[in-house]
Write an enzyme that holds these catalytic residues in place. Structure first.
Site, PDB file in Angstrom:
ATOM      1  CE1 TYR A  52      53.357  16.399  40.084  1.00 35.46           C
ATOM      2  CE2 TYR A  52      51.665  15.480  41.495  1.00 35.46           C
ATOM      3  CZ  TYR A  52      52.105  16.487  40.664  1.00 35.46           C
ATOM      4  OH  TYR A  52      51.300  17.579  40.414  1.00 35.46           O
ATOM      5  CE  LYS A  77      48.922  19.872  40.741  1.00 38.80           C
ATOM      6  NZ  LYS A  77      48.501  21.244  40.335  1.00 38.80           N
TER       7      LYS A  77
HETATM    8  O1  0WE Z   1      52.357  19.476  38.768  1.00 32.16           O
HETATM    9  C1  0WE Z   1      53.306  19.257  38.032  1.00 32.16           C
HETATM   10  C2  0WE Z   1      54.627  19.955  38.281  1.00 32.16           C
HETATM   11  C3  0WE Z   1      54.534  21.166  39.157  1.00 32.16           C
HETATM   12  C4  0WE Z   1      55.854  21.633  39.713  1.00 32.16           C
HETATM   13  C5  0WE Z   1      57.019  21.675  38.962  1.00 32.16           C
HETATM   14  C6  0WE Z   1      58.196  22.152  39.534  1.00 32.16           C
HETATM   15  C7  0WE Z   1      59.514  22.157  38.810  1.00 32.16           C
HETATM   16  C8  0WE Z   1      60.418  23.237  39.323  1.00 32.16           C
HETATM   17  C9  0WE Z   1      55.889  22.038  41.025  1.00 32.16           C
HETATM   18  N1  0WE Z   1      57.012  22.494  41.599  1.00 32.16           N
HETATM   19  C10 0WE Z   1      58.150  22.567  40.880  1.00 32.16           C
HETATM   20  N2  0WE Z   1      59.268  23.049  41.499  1.00 32.16           N
HETATM   21  C11 0WE Z   1      60.403  23.344  40.807  1.00 32.16           C
HETATM   22  O2  0WE Z   1      61.416  23.755  41.411  1.00 32.16           O
HETATM   23  N3  0WE Z   1      53.175  18.358  37.004  1.00 32.16           N
HETATM   24  C12 0WE Z   1      51.931  17.645  36.851  1.00 32.16           C
HETATM   25  C13 0WE Z   1      54.265  18.037  36.066  1.00 32.16           C
HETATM   26  C14 0WE Z   1      55.076  16.936  36.651  1.00 32.16           C
HETATM   27  O3  0WE Z   1      56.037  17.198  37.545  1.00 32.16           O
HETATM   28  C15 0WE Z   1      56.567  15.983  37.948  1.00 32.16           C
HETATM   29  C16 0WE Z   1      55.933  14.944  37.272  1.00 32.16           C
HETATM   30  C17 0WE Z   1      54.956  15.552  36.443  1.00 32.16           C
HETATM   31  C18 0WE Z   1      54.005  14.854  35.558  1.00 32.16           C
HETATM   32  C19 0WE Z   1      57.581  15.710  38.860  1.00 32.16           C
HETATM   33  C20 0WE Z   1      57.965  14.389  39.089  1.00 32.16           C
HETATM   34  C21 0WE Z   1      57.313  13.366  38.430  1.00 32.16           C
HETATM   35  C22 0WE Z   1      56.286  13.623  37.514  1.00 32.16           C
END
Ligand code: 0WE
Length: 261
Positions: free
Chosen positions: A157, A164
């Site tokens: 993450y 966040k």
């Molecule tokens: O906040 C998130 C993900 C937000 C996000 C997702 C992406 C994917 C595509 C932000 N930036 C990008 N950029 C991209 O190019 N989450 C809470 C979901 C999430 O994402 C993770 C998680 C979790 C849970 C990434 C790694 C590990 C855990």
């Protein structure tokens, strides 16, 4: 009558029918709110217009939250359609894909850091500044979406966790600054959900299984469950809650250890 009857809500961050913003929009509509939407760019415009139309919304505007001009233009548009605004939902996050794979130190560049914080945290301040004048004299509510990575390290993450953490601090400073004007500011920290944003993340399915096995409720949460809490937090039922981060995660964040049964 629904508990959001007469409320006007702007939803920022709708992309698909799996978006958390879609669960929130449906719950708010069900409770009687009138909705307006923004979309990030022309690539997703048609899909957002289709979804917004399903909920009877006619206000659908382009807005890339990393551009001040687009924020100003969208709120000008909103101001010409509505005489006031009660709710802003901020359901936006972004870090470059390479920032969300591998180890934290190697993956986190100055530019990844800048972009993640700009799009995922600063944009809430920008929306609050642009929207606060339209909330004057009403019981305004800001709501954003956070994740456990703000307060615990989570593999891969990475810089999104820092962003966040900044977002959650943002919620508290907005609560303090805008509270005297009657505007509340809160976040929901949602458990992992398979949205479009999550789809491209390697190992995401494994994370969903891990959480479902360890969480007290032994399952993942749905966008509908996040939507219901969002509707509550932005309603007058939550008039005493501001600066808060509410976990909607099947209890996962509250156990230090858990054995599969
Ligand atoms: O906040 C998130 C993900 C937000 C996000 C997702 C992406 C994917 C595509 C932000 N930036 C990008 N950029 C991209 O190019 N989450 C809470 C979901 C999430 O994402 C993770 C998680 C979790 C849970 C990434 C790694 C590990 C855990």
């Amino acid at each position: 009558m629904g508990f959001l009857a007469g409320k006007k809500a702007l939803i920022v961050g709708l992309a698909t029918d799996r978006s958390i913003a879609w669960g929130i929009a449906q719950a708010m509509k069900r409770e009687g709110a009138e909705l307006a939407f923004t979309y990030q760019n022309d690539r997703i415009k048609d899909r957002v217009v289709d979804l917004a139309t399903q909920l009877g919304s006619k206000i659908i505007m382009p807005m890339d939250v990393s551009l001040d001009e687009e924020i100003d233009t969208a709120f000008q548009g909103l101001g010409s359609a509505w005489d006031g605004l009660d709710i802003i939902v901020h359901a936006v996050a972004f870090a470059p894909r390479e920032a969300l794979t591998g180890g934290f130190v190697d993956a986190t560049t100055r530019e990844n850091f800048r972009m993640a914080h700009d799009v995922s945290s600063y944009s809430l301040t920008a929306l609050a500044r642009a929207g606060a004048p339209m909330m004057a004299g009403r019981a305004g509510a800001l709501l954003t979406l956070s994740y456990l990575g703000a307060v615990r390290s989570v593999p891969a993450y990475n810089v999104m966790g820092l962003a966040k953490a900044s977002l959650e601090a943002n919620v508290r400073f907005l609560a303090a600054d805008l509270g005297p004007r009657g505007i509340r500011s809160n976040a929901i920290s949602a458990g992992p959900i398979k949205t479009l944003a999550a789809a491209g993340i390697p190992g995401f399915r494994k994370m969903l299984h891990h959480v479902a096995n360890a969480a007290p409720l032994r399952r993942n949460v749905t966008t509908d469950e996040v939507g219901n809490v969002a509707a509550f937090l932005c309603s007058d039922l939550a008039s005493g809650i501001t600066g808060e981060v509410v976990y909607v995660d099947a209890g996962y964040s509250q156990v230090g250890m858990s054995f599969e049964e």
